[in-house]
Enzyme design. Structure first.
Site, PDB file in Angstrom:
ATOM      1  N   GLY A  99       0.788  -1.230   0.000  1.00  0.00           N
ATOM      2  CA  GLY A  99       0.000   0.000   0.000  1.00  0.00           C
ATOM      3  C   GLY A  99       0.813   1.269   0.000  1.00  0.00           C
ATOM      4  N   SER A 100       2.135   1.178  -0.069  1.00  0.00           N
ATOM      5  CA  SER A 100       2.977   2.372   0.012  1.00  0.00           C
ATOM      6  C   SER A 100       2.944   3.162  -1.290  1.00  0.00           C
ATOM      7  CB  SER A 100       4.420   1.980   0.347  1.00  0.00           C
ATOM      8  OG  SER A 100       4.910   1.025  -0.583  1.00  0.00           O
ATOM      9  N   ASP A 101       2.813   4.484  -1.166  1.00  0.00           N
ATOM     10  CA  ASP A 101       2.844   5.359  -2.330  1.00  0.00           C
ATOM     11  C   ASP A 101       3.463   6.684  -1.933  1.00  0.00           C
ATOM     12  OD1 ASP A 101       0.691   7.197  -1.376  1.00  0.00           O
ATOM     13  OD2 ASP A 101      -0.598   5.462  -1.655  1.00  0.00           O
TER      14      ASP A 101
ATOM     15  N   LYS B 211       2.916   2.960  -8.750  1.00  0.00           N
ATOM     16  CA  LYS B 211       2.899   4.229  -8.037  1.00  0.00           C
ATOM     17  C   LYS B 211       4.073   5.094  -8.507  1.00  0.00           C
ATOM     18  CE  LYS B 211      -0.556   3.047  -5.387  1.00  0.00           C
ATOM     19  NZ  LYS B 211      -1.841   3.764  -5.345  1.00  0.00           N
TER      20      LYS B 211
ATOM     21  N   ASP C 227       0.049   6.168 -10.839  1.00  0.00           N
ATOM     22  CA  ASP C 227      -0.770   6.770  -9.787  1.00  0.00           C
ATOM     23  C   ASP C 227       0.112   7.642  -8.901  1.00  0.00           C
ATOM     24  OD1 ASP C 227      -2.507   7.378  -7.750  1.00  0.00           O
ATOM     25  OD2 ASP C 227      -2.975   5.303  -7.222  1.00  0.00           O
TER      26      ASP C 227
ATOM     27  N   ASN D  83      -1.158   9.682  -6.414  1.00  0.00           N
ATOM     28  CA  ASN D  83      -1.755   9.825  -5.081  1.00  0.00           C
ATOM     29  C   ASN D  83      -1.731  11.250  -4.548  1.00  0.00           C
ATOM     30  OD1 ASN D  83      -0.733   6.720  -5.040  1.00  0.00           O
ATOM     31  ND2 ASN D  83      -2.624   6.981  -3.844  1.00  0.00           N
TER      32      ASN D  83
ATOM     33  N   GLU E  71      -3.237   8.771 -12.477  1.00  0.00           N
ATOM     34  CA  GLU E  71      -4.283   8.744 -11.453  1.00  0.00           C
ATOM     35  C   GLU E  71      -3.966   9.734 -10.334  1.00  0.00           C
ATOM     36  OE1 GLU E  71      -5.956   5.337  -8.368  1.00  0.00           O
ATOM     37  OE2 GLU E  71      -5.306   4.767 -10.391  1.00  0.00           O
TER      38      GLU E  71
ATOM     39  N   GLU F 283     -10.999   8.029  -5.982  1.00  0.00           N
ATOM     40  CA  GLU F 283     -10.979   7.253  -4.747  1.00  0.00           C
ATOM     41  C   GLU F 283     -11.169   8.136  -3.517  1.00  0.00           C
ATOM     42  OE1 GLU F 283      -6.866   5.989  -3.074  1.00  0.00           O
ATOM     43  OE2 GLU F 283      -6.605   6.030  -5.258  1.00  0.00           O
TER      44      GLU F 283
ATOM     45  N   ASP G 160     -15.150   5.152  -5.100  1.00  0.00           N
ATOM     46  CA  ASP G 160     -14.724   4.252  -4.032  1.00  0.00           C
ATOM     47  C   ASP G 160     -15.949   3.765  -3.266  1.00  0.00           C
ATOM     48  OD1 ASP G 160     -12.033   3.630  -2.189  1.00  0.00           O
ATOM     49  OD2 ASP G 160     -13.882   3.765  -1.038  1.00  0.00           O
TER      50      ASP G 160
ATOM     51  N   HIS H 201     -11.990   2.202  -7.683  1.00  0.00           N
ATOM     52  CA  HIS H 201     -10.810   2.033  -6.843  1.00  0.00           C
ATOM     53  C   HIS H 201     -11.036   0.851  -5.904  1.00  0.00           C
ATOM     54  CE1 HIS H 201      -8.872   2.946  -2.842  1.00  0.00           C
ATOM     55  NE2 HIS H 201      -7.816   2.890  -3.637  1.00  0.00           N
TER      56      HIS H 201
ATOM     57  N   GLY I 178      -7.943  -0.373  -3.908  1.00  0.00           N
ATOM     58  CA  GLY I 178      -6.661  -0.589  -3.251  1.00  0.00           C
ATOM     59  C   GLY I 178      -6.770  -0.476  -1.748  1.00  0.00           C
TER      60      GLY I 178
ATOM     61  N   GLU J 235      -9.946  -2.323 -10.348  1.00  0.00           N
ATOM     62  CA  GLU J 235      -8.711  -2.590  -9.606  1.00  0.00           C
ATOM     63  C   GLU J 235      -8.820  -3.871  -8.779  1.00  0.00           C
ATOM     64  OE1 GLU J 235      -5.404  -0.102  -7.058  1.00  0.00           O
ATOM     65  OE2 GLU J 235      -7.500   0.552  -6.929  1.00  0.00           O
TER      66      GLU J 235
END
Length: 433
Positions: A22-24, A220, A248, A250, A274, A301, A324, A351, A353, A382
Site C-alpha cells: 500500500g505504500s505510495d 505508483k 498513480d 496519489n 491517477e 478514490e 470508491d 478504486h 486498493g 482494480e
C-alpha cells in the site's frame, strides 16, 4: 419478524506498513484498516455487515461516526428497513446535527458509508442474493428511487435516469451470460507496483502478474522523477508494450508540477495518470487533462460525494471515474455516480486498493455492465492481492477477471477470528506488540 437490536463497530487494523504493502508517494506507512459495522438482530441467522476503509490512525473516529449514523436503526423491523432502501438512506442522511460535521464529506460521510454498506448487505442476505444480483433484479424505477439524486438535476434528471436504465433493462440477462461465459469482469492489479518495493520484487511481481493473465498493471509514482523513470523502464522491460500500464501519483503534485512530470513520463505510454493533484481540484484536473492528452486522467478514490463527481464530469476533467465503495455513502450514492458517468460517457473503473474494497467493487462493476453502461470498453476494475483471507466470502480472480460472486450479501463479512486478532488495540495481534 427480526428486529435490529444493535449496531456494533470494530476498529480492525492490519499491519501492512511492515511489508510496505500500500505504500505510495503520499501514504508511506499505511496500516490497512476497516471501521467494521455489524447490524445485529434478535435472529442469530440474520445480520448485516459493512465497513469503511482507512489506513490506521483515526479509524476509531470512523467507528464512532458509524455508531452515531446507525443509532436510529436500532429497534427497527428488518424487513421495513430493507424494503425501502432509498427511504432509510434519506432518513439517516437527514440528521442535521451529524450532517453539520460534513456535510457529506470527511469522517461523518465515511461513517454513513459503513452503515449503508451494512444495510445493503443485510438486504441482499435477506433476499438470498449477492448484491449485484439484488441490484440488477431491481426495476429502473426502484433503482432511481434508491439513488441519491439531490443536487444533480442540473446534470441529470430523474426521467433521464429512468430512461437510461429502461434502455438496457430488456437485455440484462444477455450481459450476465456474457460475463459468466467470459469468466468474469476484467480487472487490473496494483499489487506489483507499490512504491516501497525493491527492484527485484518489482520485476518478480510484474512477471507473475503477466503470467497470471493481467493485461493492465498499475505502478505508483510521484516521489522522485528519476526513480519513476527508472522503475517504469524496468516495468516496460518486463511486460513489454502490449500491456497497458497505469500510473498513480496519489495527489502529491500541484497542477504545473503534474504537467511537467507527465511530459517526462509520457514516453512510457501510460493509459492514465491517477490522482495527479488534489482530489477536490476540479479545474486543476481539467487543466492537467488538456495538457497531458493522449494520456488519460483518472481520479475518484477520494471523491467525497456525488456532487464532486458531477462537477468533474461537467468540467470534462477526467477520462476515467474511480469511485470508491467505502467513501461514497453506500450504493445509494454510488448508483447516482454511475448514472452520471453514463450520461457523460465516462467509464467507471472503481478504486479497490484497500482491505475489503475488492470484495465490494466486484458487485458494483457487474451491476454497471449489466444494468447501467452495457459496455466493457475502457473499463477495468482494480484488484489488490492481499487480506482477502480475512473475509467469509472473498473475491476470486482468475486470468485477470473477477469471477461473479455467488453468495448472498455484499461480501463484506469478516471472519470472527480475524476481527478478534486484529481489532485495535485489544486484539491478540496488537496487544502482543
Amino acid at each position: 419478524m427480526p428486529t435490529i437490536t444493535a449496531a456494533r463497530t470494530y476498529d480492525v487494523r492490519f499491519p501492512t506498513s511492515l511489508s510496505q504493502d500500500g505504500s505510495d508517494a503520499m501514504n508511506k506507512d499505511g496500516d490497512y484498516s476497516a471501521a467494521y459495522l455489524v447490524l445485529e438482530t434478535d435472529d442469530p441467522d440474520v445480520a448485516g455487515y459493512g465497513f469503511t476503509f482507512t489506513i490506521g490512525r483515526g479509524n476509531d473516529l470512523c467507528c464512532a461516526a458509524a455508531e452515531q449514523r446507525a443509532a436510529p436503526l436500532i429497534g427497527r423491523d428488518v424487513d421495513e428497513v430493507v424494503g425501502d432502501l432509498g427511504g432509510i438512506y434519506r432518513e439517516l442522511s437527514s440528521d442535521s446535527q451529524l450532517r453539520w460535521l460534513g456535510p457529506e464529506k470527511g469522517v461523518e460521510h465515511l461513517g454513513m458509508a459503513a452503515v449503508m454498506n451494512a444495510v445493503w448487505d443485510l438486504a441482499a442476505r435477506r433476499a438470498g442474493k449477492p448484491l449485484w444480483r439484488l441490484l440488477v433484479d431491481m426495476t429502473p424505477e426502484q433503482l432511481v428511487d434508491a439513488a441519491d439524486l439531490r443536487y444533480l438535476s442540473d446534470a441529470l434528471t430523474r426521467d433521464e435516469a429512468v430512461a437510461m436504465l429502461e434502455e438496457l433493462a430488456p437485455t440484462r440477462a444477455e450481459r450476465i451470460a456474457e460475463l459468466e461465459a467470459a469468466g468474469g469482469y476484467p480487472c487490473y492489479t496494483t499489487s506489483a507496483g507499490w512504491l516501497g518495493y525493491s527492484d527485484d520484487k518489482l520485476r518478480r511481481l510484474l512477471q507473475e502478474a503477466v503470467d497470471a493473465g493481467y493485461h493492465h498493471l498499475k505502478l505508483k509514482v510521484g516521489a522522485d522523477l528519476e526513480e519513476d523513470v527508472r522503475r517504469l523502464t524496468i516495468a516496460r522491460e518486463v511486460v513489454g508494450w502490449d500491456v497497458d500500464l497505469m500510473i498513480d501519483a496519489n495527489q502529491v503534485w500541484d497542477v504545473p508540477q503534474a504537467i511537467a512530470w507527465m511530459e517526462r513520463l509520457a514516453e512510457f505510454r501510460p493509459l492514465w495518470i491517477e490522482e495527479p493533484t488534489s482530489p477536490d481540484d476540479v479545474l486543476g484536473h481539467a487543466a492537467i487533462r488538456r495538457a497531458v492528452a493522449p494520456v488519460g486522467v483518472a481520479t475518484g478514490e477520494h471523491g467525497m460525494n456525488r456532487v464532486l463527481f458531477k462537477q468533474l464530469f461537467q468540467a470534462e476533467a477526467i477520462d476515467f471515474c474511480q469511485l470508491d465503495s467505502a467513501r461514497l455513502a453506500g450504493p445509494n450514492e454510488i448508483i447516482a455516480v454511475y448514472l452520471l458517468a453514463k450520461k457523460f460517457g465516462v467509464p467507471v473503473c472503481p478504486h479497490a486498493g484497500g482491505v475489503g474494497l475488492c470484495e465490494l467493487v466486484q458487485h458494483l462493476s457487474v451491476f454497471d455492465y449489466v444494468a447501467v453502461s452495457g459496455s466493457l470498453e475502457g473499463r477495468v476494475t482494480e484488484f489488490v492481492d492481499h487480506l482477502h483471507e480475512h473475509y467469509t466470502d472473498p473475491c476470486v480472480v482468475i486470468d485477470g477477471k473477477y469471477v461473479l460472486p455467488s453468495q448472498p450479501g455484499y461480501s463484506a463479512r469478516m471472519l470472527d477470528a480475524s476481527v478478534a486478532e486484529y481489532v485495535y488495540p485489544s486484539g491478540s495481534y496488537w496487544s502482543s506488540r
